[in-house]
Design a protein around this motif. Sequence first.
Motif, PDB file in Angstrom:
ATOM      1  N   GLY A 192       0.814  -1.214   0.000  1.00 34.68           N
ATOM      2  CA  GLY A 192       0.000   0.000   0.000  1.00 34.68           C
ATOM      3  C   GLY A 192       0.843   1.256   0.000  1.00 34.68           C
ATOM      4  O   GLY A 192       0.581   2.194  -0.750  1.00 34.68           O
ATOM      5  N   TRP A 193       1.912   1.265   0.814  1.00 34.27           N
ATOM      6  CA  TRP A 193       2.759   2.466   0.868  1.00 34.27           C
ATOM      7  C   TRP A 193       3.519   2.682  -0.426  1.00 34.27           C
ATOM      8  O   TRP A 193       3.649   3.816  -0.897  1.00 34.27           O
ATOM      9  N   ILE A 194       4.007   1.588  -1.030  1.00 34.85           N
ATOM     10  CA  ILE A 194       4.715   1.723  -2.314  1.00 34.85           C
ATOM     11  C   ILE A 194       3.795   2.379  -3.336  1.00 34.85           C
ATOM     12  O   ILE A 194       4.170   3.310  -4.055  1.00 34.85           O
ATOM     13  N   SER A 195       2.546   1.876  -3.370  1.00 36.64           N
ATOM     14  CA  SER A 195       1.587   2.412  -4.333  1.00 36.64           C
ATOM     15  C   SER A 195       1.320   3.889  -4.076  1.00 36.64           C
ATOM     16  O   SER A 195       1.289   4.702  -5.008  1.00 36.64           O
ATOM     17  N   THR A 196       1.140   4.263  -2.787  1.00 39.53           N
ATOM     18  CA  THR A 196       0.823   5.653  -2.464  1.00 39.53           C
ATOM     19  C   THR A 196       1.955   6.586  -2.879  1.00 39.53           C
ATOM     20  O   THR A 196       1.716   7.635  -3.494  1.00 39.53           O
ATOM     21  N   SER A 227       9.539  -1.957  -4.985  1.00 41.29           N
ATOM     22  CA  SER A 227       9.087  -3.335  -4.737  1.00 41.29           C
ATOM     23  C   SER A 227      10.283  -4.252  -4.509  1.00 41.29           C
ATOM     24  O   SER A 227      10.237  -5.142  -3.658  1.00 41.29           O
ATOM     25  N   MET A 228      11.344  -4.036  -5.286  1.00 41.14           N
ATOM     26  CA  MET A 228      12.524  -4.891  -5.121  1.00 41.14           C
ATOM     27  C   MET A 228      13.156  -4.670  -3.748  1.00 41.14           C
ATOM     28  O   MET A 228      13.571  -5.639  -3.087  1.00 41.14           O
ATOM     29  N   GLN A 229      13.220  -3.394  -3.295  1.00 42.40           N
ATOM     30  CA  GLN A 229      13.779  -3.137  -1.963  1.00 42.40           C
ATOM     31  C   GLN A 229      12.923  -3.825  -0.894  1.00 42.40           C
ATOM     32  O   GLN A 229      13.438  -4.456   0.033  1.00 42.40           O
ATOM     33  N   ILE A 238       6.598 -10.155  -6.667  1.00 41.08           N
ATOM     34  CA  ILE A 238       5.251  -9.974  -7.226  1.00 41.08           C
ATOM     35  C   ILE A 238       4.219  -9.662  -6.155  1.00 41.08           C
ATOM     36  O   ILE A 238       3.161  -9.142  -6.455  1.00 41.08           O
ATOM     37  N   ASN A 239       4.520  -9.961  -4.874  1.00 36.54           N
ATOM     38  CA  ASN A 239       3.597  -9.591  -3.806  1.00 36.54           C
ATOM     39  C   ASN A 239       3.417  -8.083  -3.711  1.00 36.54           C
ATOM     40  O   ASN A 239       2.422  -7.611  -3.179  1.00 36.54           O
ATOM     41  N   PHE A 240       4.416  -7.336  -4.175  1.00 33.72           N
ATOM     42  CA  PHE A 240       4.369  -5.883  -4.014  1.00 33.72           C
ATOM     43  C   PHE A 240       4.030  -5.181  -5.312  1.00 33.72           C
ATOM     44  O   PHE A 240       3.249  -4.236  -5.324  1.00 33.72           O
ATOM     45  N   ASN A 241       4.617  -5.632  -6.443  1.00 29.06           N
ATOM     46  CA  ASN A 241       4.427  -4.802  -7.634  1.00 29.06           C
ATOM     47  C   ASN A 241       3.076  -5.003  -8.308  1.00 29.06           C
ATOM     48  O   ASN A 241       2.586  -4.084  -8.941  1.00 29.06           O
ATOM     49  N   ILE A 242       2.447  -6.172  -8.150  1.00 26.61           N
ATOM     50  CA  ILE A 242       1.148  -6.343  -8.816  1.00 26.61           C
ATOM     51  C   ILE A 242       0.058  -5.506  -8.146  1.00 26.61           C
ATOM     52  O   ILE A 242      -0.625  -4.742  -8.829  1.00 26.61           O
ATOM     53  N   PRO A 243      -0.134  -5.573  -6.811  1.00 27.79           N
ATOM     54  CA  PRO A 243      -1.152  -4.685  -6.225  1.00 27.79           C
ATOM     55  C   PRO A 243      -0.839  -3.204  -6.434  1.00 27.79           C
ATOM     56  O   PRO A 243      -1.743  -2.414  -6.671  1.00 27.79           O
ATOM     57  N   SER A 244       0.457  -2.834  -6.395  1.00 32.01           N
ATOM     58  CA  SER A 244       0.803  -1.415  -6.527  1.00 32.01           C
ATOM     59  C   SER A 244       0.485  -0.874  -7.909  1.00 32.01           C
ATOM     60  O   SER A 244       0.283   0.325  -8.078  1.00 32.01           O
TER      61      SER A 244
END
Lengths: 249, 161
Positions: B34-38, B69-71, B81-87
């Motif tokens: 969520g934070w990455i996306s924001t 996402s990589m960090q 993929i847990n981070f970049n797909i939702p973001s």
Amino acid sequence: MTTGQGHLMIKTALHAGRIMIENGSEVARVEDTIHRIAINAGYPDSKVYVTITGMMMSISGEENAQIEPVASRSIDLEKITQVNDLSRQFAAGTIDLPQFEQQLTALEAHPRYFPFWLQLISAGLVSGTLEVVFRHNLPDFGITCLIGLVGWAIFYGVNRVARVRFLSEFLAAVGIGALAIWFVNLHLGNSVDDIIIGSVMPLVPGVPLTNAVRDILAGDLVSGIARGIEALMSAIAIGSGIAMILQVL
Amino acid sequence: MITNLIIDLALTYVATVTFGVLINVPRRGLNVGGWISTVSFLVYRLCLMLHTGIALANLVGALLIGILSMQAARYKKMPVINFNIPSMVPFVPGGQAYQMVKNFALGNNSLALSYLLQVVVIAGAIAFGFLLAELFNRLQARLMLKLSSRWRHEHRHNPKL
């Protein structure tokens, strides 16, 4: 002839790979995980060929190749993460090969999902929030949440009965379009366009789309194109459902 | 204007986390996604305010998602993929795609084609942003390999390095 240890290693590695592919991992990650399992089990020289419909693996110089078909595909990032964790534990030496295989079987037998009511609420919130972010139409927030929730319920229900993802997406899109037009006619919402845009967002094929790009960039052309077609089919199913309703009503 | 932006950012966070629930992202990864996306969405909006054009804004947003996402994946030890797909969800050109389908269905083919081109431009910009992020991540891994002996020890079996 091969040893029992090598046989078990290939079986476990392919099992881990199948779980990852079935739940929506990209091909390069699966190859990487299988190679790591092989190296950590003491076989640095293994060959593996992975596509999204099946994979093959052998240890060089021994007669022991095995094939693992991948029959079904769905999306569950939790399982991919758990296989990743198990692979890390195996690398660190906290579990051995038979335990690894046993835990993979347990992982498949007891999947961990969010409860259905939470999924429904989430689908509603995805729809409503994205409708506001894309279209800045705050008054339609509530009605979009409701229609997005119903759309996800249709998708989930049809998917359980028919097990064809494209059909569920098509029927969910038809339901969303019909409800949006009906509610606007009843003066419960302002804009059919905005409500539909928000409500179909939970159905967007984000995982196949991202994986298609990543696979093609990584050089796994066969899997990348197959996934691209999967994403395209989903988009066509949703689009034609909406288009049909817009023409009929 | 500022209130609108803040509302949008809050809703982006909610949308990312709830989309994560739909594709069953593990619970410990939801918040970070969520934070990455924001953050990426904020940068995307700032780019639009500076009149960089929609393609460059999407590219910068996707680049930022890829890098962050990589960090997060390295920090949390979870697949990326847990981070970049939702973001990525708030960047989907949903509005243009819908207008394209609608205009094709109603027979306005030329208008539909212009929306199709917009969708292609945005999707291409996002894909190229991810590609650049991949390049950055490779460079970072190489650099860390040279500089840190602990990193070298942890990644000694990584066939990609």
